[in-house]
Design an enzyme around this catalytic site. Sequence first.
Site, PDB file in Angstrom:
ATOM      1  N   GLU A 116      53.889  21.912  11.331  1.00  0.00           N
ATOM      2  CA  GLU A 116      52.609  22.698  10.854  1.00  0.00           C
ATOM      3  C   GLU A 116      51.675  23.401  11.854  1.00  0.00           C
ATOM      4  O   GLU A 116      51.279  24.461  11.288  1.00  0.00           O
ATOM      5  CB  GLU A 116      51.874  21.512  10.117  1.00  0.00           C
ATOM      6  CG  GLU A 116      50.421  21.987   9.333  1.00  0.00           C
ATOM      7  CD  GLU A 116      49.342  21.168   8.838  1.00  0.00           C
ATOM      8  OE1 GLU A 116      47.915  21.428   8.861  1.00  0.00           O
ATOM      9  OE2 GLU A 116      49.704  19.866   8.463  1.00  0.00           O
ATOM     10  N   THR A 175      46.349  19.328   8.971  1.00  0.00           N
ATOM     11  CA  THR A 175      45.857  18.576   7.626  1.00  0.00           C
ATOM     12  C   THR A 175      46.172  17.169   7.908  1.00  0.00           C
ATOM     13  O   THR A 175      45.605  16.345   7.036  1.00  0.00           O
ATOM     14  CB  THR A 175      46.375  19.125   6.388  1.00  0.00           C
ATOM     15  OG1 THR A 175      47.986  19.045   6.432  1.00  0.00           O
ATOM     16  CG2 THR A 175      46.120  20.575   6.436  1.00  0.00           C
ATOM     17  N   CYS A 232      52.032  12.638  -2.235  1.00  0.00           N
ATOM     18  CA  CYS A 232      50.867  13.188  -2.597  1.00  0.00           C
ATOM     19  C   CYS A 232      51.263  14.596  -3.230  1.00  0.00           C
ATOM     20  O   CYS A 232      52.512  14.804  -3.629  1.00  0.00           O
ATOM     21  CB  CYS A 232      50.247  13.844  -1.014  1.00  0.00           C
ATOM     22  SG  CYS A 232      51.186  14.824  -0.057  1.00  0.00           S
ATOM     23  N   HIS A 272      58.554  15.177   5.793  1.00  0.00           N
ATOM     24  CA  HIS A 272      59.077  14.407   6.996  1.00  0.00           C
ATOM     25  C   HIS A 272      59.542  13.009   6.592  1.00  0.00           C
ATOM     26  O   HIS A 272      58.905  11.870   6.707  1.00  0.00           O
ATOM     27  CB  HIS A 272      58.085  14.379   8.106  1.00  0.00           C
ATOM     28  CG  HIS A 272      58.317  15.527   8.955  1.00  0.00           C
ATOM     29  ND1 HIS A 272      57.114  16.049   9.826  1.00  0.00           N
ATOM     30  CD2 HIS A 272      59.079  16.712   9.278  1.00  0.00           C
ATOM     31  CE1 HIS A 272      57.345  16.790  10.470  1.00  0.00           C
ATOM     32  NE2 HIS A 272      58.622  17.615  10.080  1.00  0.00           N
ATOM     33  N   SER A 284      57.006  11.713  10.739  1.00  0.00           N
ATOM     34  CA  SER A 284      55.712  11.867   9.782  1.00  0.00           C
ATOM     35  C   SER A 284      54.490  11.528  10.701  1.00  0.00           C
ATOM     36  O   SER A 284      54.086  10.497  10.787  1.00  0.00           O
ATOM     37  CB  SER A 284      56.074  10.863   8.572  1.00  0.00           C
ATOM     38  OG  SER A 284      54.868  10.840   7.818  1.00  0.00           O
ATOM     39  N   SER A 285      53.780  12.667  10.800  1.00  0.00           N
ATOM     40  CA  SER A 285      52.425  12.850  11.191  1.00  0.00           C
ATOM     41  C   SER A 285      51.461  11.777  10.710  1.00  0.00           C
ATOM     42  O   SER A 285      50.771  10.887  11.257  1.00  0.00           O
ATOM     43  CB  SER A 285      51.823  13.960  11.455  1.00  0.00           C
ATOM     44  OG  SER A 285      50.453  13.897  11.886  1.00  0.00           O
ATOM     45  N   ASN A 286      51.335  11.988   9.423  1.00  0.00           N
ATOM     46  CA  ASN A 286      50.148  11.158   8.554  1.00  0.00           C
ATOM     47  C   ASN A 286      50.576   9.550   8.562  1.00  0.00           C
ATOM     48  O   ASN A 286      49.714   8.817   8.422  1.00  0.00           O
ATOM     49  CB  ASN A 286      49.905  11.744   7.253  1.00  0.00           C
ATOM     50  CG  ASN A 286      51.196  11.372   6.155  1.00  0.00           C
ATOM     51  OD1 ASN A 286      51.091  10.296   5.507  1.00  0.00           O
ATOM     52  ND2 ASN A 286      52.152  12.174   6.213  1.00  0.00           N
ATOM     53  N   HIS A 327      54.322  20.027  16.483  1.00  0.00           N
ATOM     54  CA  HIS A 327      54.495  19.678  14.916  1.00  0.00           C
ATOM     55  C   HIS A 327      54.583  20.975  14.206  1.00  0.00           C
ATOM     56  O   HIS A 327      53.968  22.089  14.195  1.00  0.00           O
ATOM     57  CB  HIS A 327      53.207  19.071  14.652  1.00  0.00           C
ATOM     58  CG  HIS A 327      53.548  18.440  13.081  1.00  0.00           C
ATOM     59  ND1 HIS A 327      53.111  19.101  11.969  1.00  0.00           N
ATOM     60  CD2 HIS A 327      53.815  16.954  12.468  1.00  0.00           C
ATOM     61  CE1 HIS A 327      53.494  18.541  10.992  1.00  0.00           C
ATOM     62  NE2 HIS A 327      53.622  17.275  11.156  1.00  0.00           N
ATOM     63  N   CYS A 351      43.339  16.956   4.551  1.00  0.00           N
ATOM     64  CA  CYS A 351      43.804  17.068   3.212  1.00  0.00           C
ATOM     65  C   CYS A 351      43.231  15.617   2.594  1.00  0.00           C
ATOM     66  O   CYS A 351      43.237  14.646   3.161  1.00  0.00           O
ATOM     67  CB  CYS A 351      45.138  17.031   2.949  1.00  0.00           C
ATOM     68  SG  CYS A 351      46.058  15.652   2.910  1.00  0.00           S
TER      69      CYS A 351
END
Length: 333
Positions: free
Chosen positions: A138, A176, A24, A53, A234-236, A136, A206
């Site tokens: 963030e 996000t 991104c 991450h 990696s959370s996303n 996390h 996001c």
Amino acid sequence: MAPPEQQAGVPVQEIVLAEPRGFCAGVDRAIEIVERALAKFGRPIYVRHEIVHNTFVVNELKAKGAIFIEDLAEVPAGATLVFSAHGVPKAVEEEAAARGLRVFDATCPLVTKVHVEVAKLAKEGFEFIMIGHKGHPEVEGTMGQLDRGIHLVEDVADVARVQPAQTERLAVVTQTTLSVDDAAEILAAIKARFPNVREPKQQDICYATQNRQDAVKLLSREVDVVIVVGSPTSSNSNRLREVAQKLGTEAYMVDAADELRPEWIAGRTRVGLTAGASAPDVLVQEVVARLKALGAVSVRSLAGAEETVKFPLPKGLRLDADAAASAASDHLH
């Protein structure tokens, strides 16, 4: 018995790629900040926490001269320091300033937007409920914008346990990179308990997280199994796997192509493939090659949202045209 790779008639016919997937704008910017800092100031460049991450990205930058640290005490006087894309608590910013370090902030602008909102509303006397995952970076960065007054909730059950000092001025912020659907469910529980709670004007999740989750929802309907390229931290990326699973499609996450197990795709004619926002496309292409070695005969991409967002670099990292071109050619795409 021959290993699955060598068995005749492996039934995978098609690889279906989600669109969009992978890097991104915030990740692109964060990596470019480290690369430009290395080009301008030379090695080493210190980075607080993994810049993004992803194991491959971090190892590539280590090879170029980045040193990843968690404690600013590990950074020598006069060094150059980059804050990761996840953001940092105020105390870390203040410590770096007090030590006179040269700092470049690679915090994703969409995370910075949340920090700015928290600071603004705190001055108006608001307390906050933050939807996010404990530990996390963030979440730690956002909660670290204030000394107190931010209550973290990870699920609907947590909402019942929140005890704000007052309920007249209460606002919601979110990490996000959450699951859009999970966050909506938790937000509904917050609004049911605190009807006057203030929501963000625009949701904090996001655009890239939303787009990748929407793409996986489309992908899951068309394939027999979904492979997500992303690192365990990696959370996303984890959320993409969960989105597919909740729709009833088996899903697995791999950090690299060699983690793909043939039994995951045995008996499946269509394999879906996507990547988290911190995973470079080179890893996706390696997984495609591995799937082809296991019998896939074609690749197609689904239509999806087109992303044109680009975030500006911090001042002080403008290179001359030749150096900029060199840095761009060496970029991790």
